[in-house]
Design an enzyme around this catalytic site. Structure first.
Site, PDB file in Angstrom:
ATOM      1  N   TYR A 159      31.396  39.956  38.551  1.00 43.32           N
ATOM      2  CA  TYR A 159      32.231  39.349  39.203  1.00 43.32           C
ATOM      3  C   TYR A 159      31.933  39.141  40.898  1.00 43.32           C
ATOM      4  O   TYR A 159      32.057  38.064  41.456  1.00 43.32           O
ATOM      5  CB  TYR A 159      33.550  40.285  39.348  1.00 43.32           C
ATOM      6  CG  TYR A 159      34.707  39.714  40.251  1.00 43.32           C
ATOM      7  CD1 TYR A 159      35.616  38.912  39.585  1.00 43.32           C
ATOM      8  CD2 TYR A 159      35.113  40.265  41.595  1.00 43.32           C
ATOM      9  CE1 TYR A 159      36.837  38.716  40.283  1.00 43.32           C
ATOM     10  CE2 TYR A 159      35.904  39.760  42.177  1.00 43.32           C
ATOM     11  CZ  TYR A 159      37.072  39.117  41.840  1.00 43.32           C
ATOM     12  OH  TYR A 159      38.180  38.476  42.288  1.00 43.32           O
ATOM     13  N   LYS A 163      31.585  35.363  42.592  1.00 40.71           N
ATOM     14  CA  LYS A 163      32.371  35.189  43.880  1.00 40.71           C
ATOM     15  C   LYS A 163      31.185  34.779  45.204  1.00 40.71           C
ATOM     16  O   LYS A 163      31.666  33.873  45.859  1.00 40.71           O
ATOM     17  CB  LYS A 163      33.273  36.118  44.104  1.00 40.71           C
ATOM     18  CG  LYS A 163      34.433  36.508  43.423  1.00 40.71           C
ATOM     19  CD  LYS A 163      35.346  35.217  43.422  1.00 40.71           C
ATOM     20  CE  LYS A 163      36.543  35.514  42.538  1.00 40.71           C
ATOM     21  NZ  LYS A 163      37.674  34.349  42.779  1.00 40.71           N
ATOM     22  N   THR A 194      50.296  41.909  42.846  1.00 44.52           N
ATOM     23  CA  THR A 194      51.176  41.179  41.995  1.00 44.52           C
ATOM     24  C   THR A 194      51.385  41.794  40.691  1.00 44.52           C
ATOM     25  O   THR A 194      50.681  43.005  40.550  1.00 44.52           O
ATOM     26  CB  THR A 194      50.346  39.828  41.941  1.00 44.52           C
ATOM     27  OG1 THR A 194      49.194  40.082  40.973  1.00 44.52           O
ATOM     28  CG2 THR A 194      49.788  39.183  42.945  1.00 44.52           C
TER      29      THR A 194
END
Length: 254
Positions: A159, A163, A194
């Protein structure tokens, strides 16, 4: 003009806007006057979000890791009078194996993460730029991560690498297409609460550990991210390109 909002007259596409930050940003864009396009691979979620926004919204089903899918989405939108002049490249995945440090990282986790996050963002930018060149400019906003710039990603090799690649890609594309009136910037949220991160937010220990690393002492909210997105999508951000805007409570700078 009286009665206009910052994004009046613009058409904005947000990938991964069936839920989470993407959905919040898309709905804020709509409130600020833009026509909006929900771009997601989840057809039911995309349709629901578009229906909730109303007549100023439509949706497209797209897999950002598939060039045929991305090309068709942009070409069809253009043919139907919905060519975007704002694109938010938000879609991505965060996959986990048993140990995600480099020595034990599963190759399939690496491949799937890079394919979606890095290659998928590349494809989104590729066809966004093609569309915007034909329209004499536009704004592309890419969602980055503190894990690309700090040691926060020590346990998330694939990850973090994906990025970091995105951050470099933004600078390159911004430099390459500034003369075409195309602005490209990165927004870097920290941990943002969220519905997609309930596994963390519902675990007091995990939640406290993450928030404890944020200097402002709290998790982010979609509202924290929305305002910066509106700025960069509108004329108020007209002189910003190739930049990285941290909305992470100080995590990547202090």
């Amino acid at each position: 003009m009286p009665g206009q909002t910052p994004l009046t007259g613009r058409t904005a596409l947000v990938t991964g806007s069936g839920a989470g930050i993407g959905r919040a940003v898309l709905e804020r864009f709509a409130r600020e006057g833009a026509r909006v396009i929900v771009a997601d691979r989840d057809a039911a979620a995309a349709e629901e979000v578009a229906a909730g926004v109303g007549a100023s919204a439509r949706y497209v089903i797209v897999d950002i890791s598939d060039e045929t899918s991305v090309r068709a989405a942009f070409e069809n939108l253009g043919a139907e009078g919905w060519a975007p002049d704002v694109v938010v490249a938000n879609a991505g995945v965060q996959l986990f194996g048993e140990d995600d440090r480099v020595a034990d990282l599963d190759l399939e986790v690496w491949r799937r993460t890079i394919e979606t996050n890095f290659t998928g963002t590349f494809l989104t930018l590729k066809y966004a730029v093609r569309t915007m060149r034909d329209r004499s400019g536009g704004s592309i906003i890419v969602v980055g991560s503190p894990t690309a710039i700090t040691g926060e990603g020590a346990d998330f090799t694939a990850y973090s690498a994906s990025k970091a690649g995105i951050h470099g890609l933004v600078r390159t594309v911004a430099a390459g297409y500034a003369a075409d009136g195309i602005r490209v910037n990165t927004v870097v949220p920290a941990y943002t609460e969220t519905a997609l991160v309930t596994t963390i937010s519902d675990d007091p220990t995990a939640h406290s550990a993450i928030v404890g690393r944020i200097p402002l002492g709290r998790a982010g909210t979609p509202r924290d991210v929305e305002g910066v997105m509106v700025l960069l999508a509108s004329d108020d951000g007209a002189f910003a390109t190739g930049a990285s805007f941290a909305v992470d409570g100080g995590m990547s700078t202090l």
